[in-house]
Scaffold this motif. Structure first.
Motif, PDB file in Angstrom:
ATOM      1  N   ALA A 134       6.129  -1.714   7.984  1.00  0.00           N
ATOM      2  CA  ALA A 134       7.014  -1.391   6.861  1.00  0.00           C
ATOM      3  C   ALA A 134       6.772  -0.003   6.287  1.00  0.00           C
ATOM      4  O   ALA A 134       7.655   0.567   5.642  1.00  0.00           O
ATOM      5  CB  ALA A 134       6.835  -2.426   5.758  1.00  0.00           C
ATOM      6  N   ALA A 135       5.594   0.562   6.546  1.00  0.00           N
ATOM      7  CA  ALA A 135       5.187   1.809   5.879  1.00  0.00           C
ATOM      8  C   ALA A 135       6.184   2.945   6.055  1.00  0.00           C
ATOM      9  O   ALA A 135       6.383   3.749   5.148  1.00  0.00           O
ATOM     10  CB  ALA A 135       3.806   2.227   6.364  1.00  0.00           C
ATOM     11  N   GLY A 136       6.835   3.038   7.190  1.00  0.00           N
ATOM     12  CA  GLY A 136       7.748   4.151   7.404  1.00  0.00           C
ATOM     13  C   GLY A 136       9.193   3.836   7.067  1.00  0.00           C
ATOM     14  O   GLY A 136      10.080   4.678   7.270  1.00  0.00           O
ATOM     15  N   ARG A 140       7.734   2.709  -0.727  1.00  0.00           N
ATOM     16  CA  ARG A 140       6.486   1.998  -0.994  1.00  0.00           C
ATOM     17  C   ARG A 140       6.532   0.617  -0.346  1.00  0.00           C
ATOM     18  O   ARG A 140       7.599   0.055  -0.115  1.00  0.00           O
ATOM     19  CB  ARG A 140       6.253   1.827  -2.503  1.00  0.00           C
ATOM     20  CG  ARG A 140       6.056   3.126  -3.265  1.00  0.00           C
ATOM     21  CD  ARG A 140       5.781   2.828  -4.730  1.00  0.00           C
ATOM     22  NE  ARG A 140       5.817   4.020  -5.542  1.00  0.00           N
ATOM     23  CZ  ARG A 140       5.769   4.031  -6.869  1.00  0.00           C
ATOM     24  NH1 ARG A 140       5.675   2.882  -7.514  1.00  0.00           N
ATOM     25  NH2 ARG A 140       5.804   5.169  -7.535  1.00  0.00           N
ATOM     26  N   VAL A 141       5.336   0.086  -0.108  1.00  0.00           N
ATOM     27  CA  VAL A 141       5.209  -1.263   0.435  1.00  0.00           C
ATOM     28  C   VAL A 141       4.319  -2.067  -0.508  1.00  0.00           C
ATOM     29  O   VAL A 141       3.248  -1.604  -0.921  1.00  0.00           O
ATOM     30  CB  VAL A 141       4.581  -1.251   1.846  1.00  0.00           C
ATOM     31  CG1 VAL A 141       4.394  -2.684   2.348  1.00  0.00           C
ATOM     32  CG2 VAL A 141       5.445  -0.445   2.798  1.00  0.00           C
ATOM     33  N   GLU A 142       4.792  -3.247  -0.862  1.00  0.00           N
ATOM     34  CA  GLU A 142       3.994  -4.177  -1.662  1.00  0.00           C
ATOM     35  C   GLU A 142       3.754  -5.424  -0.826  1.00  0.00           C
ATOM     36  O   GLU A 142       4.690  -5.977  -0.248  1.00  0.00           O
ATOM     37  CB  GLU A 142       4.710  -4.547  -2.961  1.00  0.00           C
ATOM     38  CG  GLU A 142       3.984  -5.620  -3.755  1.00  0.00           C
ATOM     39  CD  GLU A 142       4.582  -5.874  -5.135  1.00  0.00           C
ATOM     40  OE1 GLU A 142       4.494  -7.039  -5.610  1.00  0.00           O
ATOM     41  OE2 GLU A 142       5.135  -4.926  -5.738  1.00  0.00           O
ATOM     42  N   LEU A 143       2.501  -5.856  -0.758  1.00  0.00           N
ATOM     43  CA  LEU A 143       2.176  -7.088  -0.048  1.00  0.00           C
ATOM     44  C   LEU A 143       1.765  -8.145  -1.051  1.00  0.00           C
ATOM     45  O   LEU A 143       0.836  -7.942  -1.850  1.00  0.00           O
ATOM     46  CB  LEU A 143       1.052  -6.876   0.963  1.00  0.00           C
ATOM     47  CG  LEU A 143       0.712  -8.110   1.798  1.00  0.00           C
ATOM     48  CD1 LEU A 143       1.881  -8.498   2.692  1.00  0.00           C
ATOM     49  CD2 LEU A 143      -0.543  -7.892   2.631  1.00  0.00           C
ATOM     50  N   GLY A 144       2.462  -9.265  -1.041  1.00  0.00           N
ATOM     51  CA  GLY A 144       2.152 -10.354  -1.956  1.00  0.00           C
ATOM     52  C   GLY A 144       1.199 -11.353  -1.344  1.00  0.00           C
ATOM     53  O   GLY A 144       1.252 -11.645  -0.151  1.00  0.00           O
ATOM     54  N   ALA A 145       0.316 -11.871  -2.175  1.00  0.00           N
ATOM     55  CA  ALA A 145      -0.616 -12.930  -1.783  1.00  0.00           C
ATOM     56  C   ALA A 145      -0.146 -14.214  -2.462  1.00  0.00           C
ATOM     57  O   ALA A 145      -0.470 -14.479  -3.628  1.00  0.00           O
ATOM     58  CB  ALA A 145      -2.034 -12.578  -2.196  1.00  0.00           C
ATOM     59  N   GLU A 146       0.640 -15.005  -1.745  1.00  0.00           N
ATOM     60  CA  GLU A 146       1.228 -16.206  -2.332  1.00  0.00           C
ATOM     61  C   GLU A 146       0.164 -17.285  -2.540  1.00  0.00           C
ATOM     62  O   GLU A 146      -0.666 -17.533  -1.672  1.00  0.00           O
ATOM     63  CB  GLU A 146       2.343 -16.740  -1.427  1.00  0.00           C
ATOM     64  CG  GLU A 146       3.124 -17.884  -2.038  1.00  0.00           C
ATOM     65  CD  GLU A 146       4.211 -18.403  -1.121  1.00  0.00           C
ATOM     66  OE1 GLU A 146       5.045 -19.199  -1.596  1.00  0.00           O
ATOM     67  OE2 GLU A 146       4.230 -18.024   0.072  1.00  0.00           O
TER      68      GLU A 146
END
Length: 520
Positions: A134-136, A140-146
């Motif tokens: 996703a970085a490119g 911005r990239v957000e990763l969720g910890a469900e």
């Protein structure tokens, strides 16, 4: 002051609960931008073509938004951690729109096994792959910890470290089922911040975000605890709209941050004067399904009915209202007269709503009468009591009362035409012997028809707004605000069985109050 990023998820988490229309989502997005929200999560674009189109439209609208405090908000969309889903979701930002890809993966044992059927090691690999891919594709990239608060703490730390190492700008720990408590939240966030070297430090810092659900009523408290412990972003929704019991409410978190800033050292760029419009829009979009006690938005939250409270308010308004709360409250303060009220309450009620001051003898007489009644006393009943004891202002004619009322709904033969309602009422002066005068009004809804009837009664146009209903067992409790041509707004409440009739009684209250003021 440490500025907190406000990430609003009304259009995603709230939409999952209430299924807003496309136009409602766009209007809410613009209102959120006007209120100073930093990030607006617009939805889950791959849940369907309607959502994909809405996410793209909102992203384009917000890119050109000029009325925000300093810069337009960023838009975010949520997607699964599959490369194909990430690539397709990123198309929402086509044309160079700066956006955030919010990817979510489960981290608790129960979620990993039930939803993915994988091991913790495999989840770490999925997280790295998703963030790197996703970085490119987005700014911005957000990763969720469900379900982070039911996860193994050591594994959660490993997950956060892997996400940041792979290029995540934000890692969001979610209390997905509202299982956390403030002390445990504060402890977990402090643990993560102390062991993740790149979080919340320096220009290129990664941000730790908090996302709380309200299943046990602690979403706001948990969010504030997380922010104080080191989180740099709060994920919230307007009025707490979201799955099940909802999320941390944007307005509650924001008001707490401002009112406790001297203790916490936290701040936002939110503009409280723009919140009433936003909260009203959210209430309409959600069908008005809010408790009268809902902090800042519920119509009972600034009502004072006991004699002790009313006495205090008559001497200093801050005795029963926090300093600074008025900046965030979406409803006006009001005085409710009942058998719990005392003399100070009757004096304050007369001054605020009728424009005249009661002497001690009159106050004592009217208080004694009110204490013998079970029901709450409205403006019209208050003036009728004054008439009974011969204490109405000399120039004031007797108040108008309703003798009868009816409402007729008509369904048009042509389905394209709107439904209509006609109200008819017979109104007379209290205590008089006349048969009364009939007034009528037509409209597409109760408020429109009643407003027309009231106008035909007094020749003035009264505007009804923020009408809300709460009912149980066949009884309705109605609240409405009526703006008059004089510039005054009356916050009124009635109890009964007919929405239209209750609105008409509130309209009579406003008419009688204006007449009393004119004669004072």
């Amino acid at each position: 002051m440490r500025r907190i990023t406000i990430f609003d998820t009304t259009l995603r988490d709230g939409d999952q609960a209430f299924s807003f229309g496309a136009d409602e989502k766009i209007a809410l997005a613009l209102a959120l931008a006007e209120a100073g929200v930093d990030v607006i999560e617009t939805g889950f674009p791959l849940s369907g073509r309607i959502d994909f189109a809405a996410c793209g439209t909102i992203a384009r609208e917000l890119q050109n938004f000029k009325a925000s405090p300093d810069s337009p908000p960023l838009t975010a969309v949520m997607c699964r951690g599959r490369p194909g889903d990430i690539a397709e979701s990123a198309k929402v930002f086509t044309g160079g729109i700066p956006g955030i890809l919010h990817i979510s993966l489960p981290v608790s044992k129960i979620h990993i096994e039930a939803k993915l059927g994988k091991t913790q090691t495999e989840v770490i690999a999925l997280a790295r792959e998703a963030v790197s891919f996703a970085a490119g594709l987005a700014l911005r990239v957000e990763l969720g910890a469900e379900d982070a608060f039911r996860a193994d703490r050591g594994f959660l730390l490993e997950y956060c470290l892997a996400a940041i190492d792979a290029g995540a700008h934000t890692v969001n720990i979610a209390d997905t089922v509202g299982a956390a408590a403030p002390d445990g939240t504060r402890e977990l966030v402090a643990f993560l911040c102390s062991r993740i070297p790149d979080v919340n430090h320096g220009e290129n810092r990664a941000v730790l975000s908090i996302h709380c659900h309200n299943d046990l009523g602690l979403a706001c408290a948990n969010t504030l605890a997380a922010l104080e412990a080191g989180c740099g972003q709060a994920e919230v929704s307007v009025c707490g709209l979201g799955e099940r019991a909802g999320n941390a409410a944007l307005e509650e978190v924001a008001a707490n941050i401002e009112l406790r800033s001297h203790e916490s050292g936290l701040s936002t760029r939110l503009l409280p004067e723009r919140f009433p419009k936003l909260l009203d829009m959210a209430a309409v979009a959600a069908g008005g399904a809010f408790s009268p006690m809902k902090p800042l938005r519920g119509w009972n939250t600034r009502s004072n009915g006991s004699g002790i409270h009313q006495q205090g308010l008559s001497r200093n308004t801050e005795t029963y209202s926090l300093a600074g709360l008025k900046r965030w409250a979406a409803v006006p303060e009001r005085i409710s007269l009942s058998r719990h009220s005392g003399r100070s309450g009757t004096v304050l009620f007369a001054e605020r709503y009728c424009g005249f001051r009661l002497d001690e003898e009159t106050s004592a007489l009217i208080t004694e009468t009110i204490k013998g009644r079970e029901a709450v006393t409205g403006i019209t009943e208050f003036l009728c009591i004054l008439a009974d004891i011969g204490k109405l202002p000399y120039e004031f004619p007797r108040p108008l009362i309703r003798r009868s009322f009816s409402a007729l709904f008509t369904v048009p033969v042509n389905r394209a035409a709107p439904e209509a309602i006609r109200v008819n009422a017979v109104v007379a002066k209290y205590g008089g012997g006349e048969t009364g005068r009939t007034v009528s009004g037509d409209g597409e809804n109760e408020a429109g028809a009643v407003s027309q009837a009231v106008e035909s009664l007094c020749g003035l146009q009264f505007t009804f707004s923020r009408t809300a209903l709460n009912g149980y067992g066949g009884r309705l409790r109605l609240y409405t605000e009526i703006a008059t041509p004089s510039g005054r707004t009356y916050a009124l409440e009635r109890l009964g069985v007919s929405t239209a009739e209750l609105l008409f009684l509130c309209g009579l209250d406003a008419v009688n109050a204006e007449a009393a003021r004119a004669a004072s």
